[in-house]
Design a protein around this motif. Structure first.
Motif, short mmCIF file in Angstrom:
data_model
loop_
_atom_site.label_atom_id
_atom_site.label_comp_id
_atom_site.label_asym_id
_atom_site.label_seq_id
_atom_site.Cartn_x
_atom_site.Cartn_y
_atom_site.Cartn_z
N ARG A 114 0.84 -1.20 0.00
CA ARG A 114 0.00 0.00 0.00
C ARG A 114 0.88 1.25 0.00
O ARG A 114 0.95 1.99 1.00
CB ARG A 114 -0.92 0.03 1.22
CG ARG A 114 -2.08 -0.97 1.14
CD ARG A 114 -3.33 -0.46 1.84
NE ARG A 114 -3.85 0.73 1.20
CZ ARG A 114 -3.81 1.96 1.72
NH1 ARG A 114 -3.26 2.18 2.88
NH2 ARG A 114 -4.32 2.98 1.07
N THR A 116 0.47 4.09 -1.22
CA THR A 116 -0.26 5.35 -1.08
C THR A 116 -0.48 5.74 0.37
O THR A 116 -1.03 6.81 0.65
CB THR A 116 -1.63 5.26 -1.79
OG1 THR A 116 -2.36 4.15 -1.26
CG2 THR A 116 -1.45 5.09 -3.30
N ARG A 118 1.63 6.81 2.28
CA ARG A 118 2.49 7.98 2.49
C ARG A 118 3.35 7.85 3.75
O ARG A 118 3.62 8.84 4.45
CB ARG A 118 1.65 9.26 2.59
CG ARG A 118 0.83 9.56 1.35
CD ARG A 118 0.16 10.93 1.47
NE ARG A 118 -0.68 11.22 0.33
CZ ARG A 118 -1.95 10.89 0.23
NH1 ARG A 118 -2.53 10.23 1.22
NH2 ARG A 118 -2.66 11.19 -0.84
N ARG A 130 -9.19 -0.01 2.69
CA ARG A 130 -7.74 -0.11 2.83
C ARG A 130 -7.34 -1.42 3.47
O ARG A 130 -6.34 -2.03 3.09
CB ARG A 130 -7.23 1.07 3.65
CG ARG A 130 -7.36 2.42 2.98
CD ARG A 130 -6.99 3.53 3.94
NE ARG A 130 -7.11 4.84 3.33
CZ ARG A 130 -6.95 5.99 3.99
NH1 ARG A 130 -6.69 5.96 5.30
NH2 ARG A 130 -7.07 7.13 3.37
#
Length: 207
Positions: A114, A116, A118, A130
């Motif tokens: 994952r 994304t 961040r 998610r």
């Protein structure tokens, strides 16, 4: 140790309470991903307007009618998968949506799955979509028995959560029955999703 099936063969709220602190593990191409469940949401059957079983048994919601301990995975908004753990006795509809988890396995491998997120570990499995993406759950996992040792997705007892650390409140994002305080979460966990009221959306399955 895998969770005992009798714990889930109970009404949805006690089952949801038991699931807090349990560990959900999935085999992925990057290795096993293991989460500690910190937020769940209970759904019953014919008396729950927020449930997929409110209008009766269909090919889509068949898994929700039991037996307990199986995954009910569905596609929502044409873009995300969500996963529920079936509870109650066989033939009675009920399931608990797994909303959020804290990563217990290799965090680097989780970020690779994952990117994304961040860099924030708390974002990896924050929210049901998610969580499913991190565990790699999709249509092929609908009906999987998470209490079978050979299963690609497994549910373990984990460390129990003290009653003092459990919070309850309205369900998130549902258009009907959202006022029921059937969302349970672990106080203080940064992986728990913020509350957002639901809005009406067209009926019917997305898959």
């Amino acid at each position: 140790m895998l969770l005992d099936r009798s714990v889930l063969a109970d009404d949805v709220l006690p089952a949801a309470r038991h699931l807090l602190g349990c560990e959900l593990a999935s085999d992925t191409p990057q290795g096993e991903v293991r989460l500690r469940l910190v937020e769940v949401e209970a759904y019953r059957g014919a008396d729950d307007p927020g449930s997929h079983c409110y209008r009766g048994r269909t090919p889509r919601n068949e898994v929700m009618w039991g037996p307990a301990g199986h995954l009910y995975v569905y596609f929502v908004y044409g873009m995300h998968f969500c996963a529920n753990i079936v509870c109650l006795r066989d033939g009675v509809a009920g399931a608990v949506l797994v909303r959020a988890g804290e990563v217990l396995s290799d965090v680097g491998a989780a970020h690779a799955r994952r990117p994304t997120a961040r860099g924030r570990d708390t974002e990896l499995a924050r929210g049901p979509a998610r969580l499913c993406a991190l565990l790699g759950l999709g249509r092929e996992h609908n009906g999987v028995d998470v209490l079978a040792p050979s299963s690609p997705v497994r549910l373990s007892a984990g460390t129990p959560v003290a009653d003092a650390d459990v919070r309850t409140g309205p369900r998130v994002g549902v258009a009907a029955g959202q006022e029921r305080p059937w969302r349970l979460w672990v106080a203080g966990s940064r992986a728990v999703t913020p509350y957002k009221a639901g809005r009406a959306r067209p009926d019917g399955p997305d898959w």
